[in-house]
Write an enzyme that holds these catalytic residues in place. Sequence first.
Site, PDB file in Angstrom:
ATOM      1  N   GLN A 146      -8.295  -6.601   2.208  1.00  0.00           N
ATOM      2  CA  GLN A 146      -7.065  -6.400   2.982  1.00  0.00           C
ATOM      3  C   GLN A 146      -6.476  -5.120   2.778  1.00  0.00           C
ATOM      4  O   GLN A 146      -5.241  -3.681   3.213  1.00  0.00           O
ATOM      5  CB  GLN A 146      -6.035  -6.584   2.019  1.00  0.00           C
ATOM      6  CG  GLN A 146      -5.680  -6.121  -0.339  1.00  0.00           C
ATOM      7  CD  GLN A 146      -4.573  -7.003  -0.784  1.00  0.00           C
ATOM      8  OE1 GLN A 146      -5.377  -7.910  -1.547  1.00  0.00           O
ATOM      9  NE2 GLN A 146      -3.268  -5.821  -1.329  1.00  0.00           N
ATOM     10  N   GLY A 161      -5.317  -4.283 -10.714  1.00  0.00           N
ATOM     11  CA  GLY A 161      -5.424  -3.237 -12.099  1.00  0.00           C
ATOM     12  C   GLY A 161      -4.575  -2.329 -11.588  1.00  0.00           C
ATOM     13  O   GLY A 161      -4.079  -1.996 -10.890  1.00  0.00           O
ATOM     14  N   HIS A 167       4.354  -3.999 -13.147  1.00  0.00           N
ATOM     15  CA  HIS A 167       3.254  -5.294 -13.185  1.00  0.00           C
ATOM     16  C   HIS A 167       3.176  -6.060 -15.032  1.00  0.00           C
ATOM     17  O   HIS A 167       3.206  -7.157 -15.214  1.00  0.00           O
ATOM     18  CB  HIS A 167       1.301  -4.909 -13.419  1.00  0.00           C
ATOM     19  CG  HIS A 167       1.293  -4.489 -12.347  1.00  0.00           C
ATOM     20  ND1 HIS A 167       0.888  -3.260 -11.871  1.00  0.00           N
ATOM     21  CD2 HIS A 167       0.995  -4.951 -11.016  1.00  0.00           C
ATOM     22  CE1 HIS A 167       0.039  -2.736 -10.767  1.00  0.00           C
ATOM     23  NE2 HIS A 167       0.510  -3.823 -10.005  1.00  0.00           N
ATOM     24  N   ASP A 196       7.386  -4.951  -2.694  1.00  0.00           N
ATOM     25  CA  ASP A 196       6.741  -5.919  -1.944  1.00  0.00           C
ATOM     26  C   ASP A 196       6.941  -6.655  -1.272  1.00  0.00           C
ATOM     27  O   ASP A 196       6.535  -7.995  -1.204  1.00  0.00           O
ATOM     28  CB  ASP A 196       5.025  -6.150  -2.114  1.00  0.00           C
ATOM     29  CG  ASP A 196       4.093  -5.286  -2.423  1.00  0.00           C
ATOM     30  OD1 ASP A 196       4.218  -3.785  -1.908  1.00  0.00           O
ATOM     31  OD2 ASP A 196       3.678  -5.017  -3.287  1.00  0.00           O
TER      32      ASP A 196
END
Length: 276
Positions: free
Chosen positions: A61, A31, A37, A150
């Site tokens: 995580q 979110g 995104h 990432d």
Amino acid sequence: MQEIKPIGDLRQCIKQLKRDNKTIGFVPTMGNLHSGHLSLIDKAHELCDVVISSIFVNPLQFGENEDLDAYPRTLNDDLKFLKQHHCDVVFIPDSATIIGTRNTTLVSVPNIGEGLEADVREGHLDGVATIVTKLFNLVQPDIACFGKKDYQQWLMIKKMVLDLNLDIQIIGCQTLRENDGLAMSSRNQYLDETQRKIAPEFYQVLLKCAQAIQPHNPLLALENAKNELLKKGFSIDYVELRQQHTLAPTNSIDNAVIVATVRLGSTRLLDNLELN
Ligand code: PAF
């Protein structure tokens, strides 16, 4: 856009999509969505008939000393953005149904899932691998899109899919940047005004490092980059030269990537630069 919470409803939806021979593109998220995104949603649309996203702030995580409760939850805005980008289905599980207790079976990816982020955030990558496996099992996508910001997460998931014989194509998507070069991230909102002005220097230093890097002694440019970052007020978790596909440490610039994580105050910024 269909909003699904119970796992049983998701299973029904997936069964129907499979019966209809629809290809499924998947974008898992926690979110607090930004344009980075949404570019993944757009990519999934290019490649598949149906796009499914998930919104789940994954406790597995987050470390003991990391504030899971403080993670920004912006569900209404997220749903609005997903609709604007024609996401077909969003899965919003609650923690109890998808994880059960913290004492769950964990997925751990050797080599790529070790070092770098795993050294700084103990258990983080295992938490990611575990939740992504669960989501893959539920959604059964044909492809799944991940941001290359990432970098270690993206490579780890690619290896995990190979190791576990999952029939899913993992697509690595380019990092989206603000106009001043700062990599888009949910964490950027934690920066105060002064830190926000300094933050773009991170990428500028990486670019300068890549230009200055000498094939016979690449690590010198990395040392200079670290010193420059420290001078500008960043503290450093790591700035390292690694092989692009394996993330193994390397002294060669061929197919290498500079992976870096710095902090401004308590905010961690991740970035990387592939040397081609
Ligand atoms: O990159 C993220 O937002 C998360 O690590 C992911 C892949 C959604 C797993 O929780």
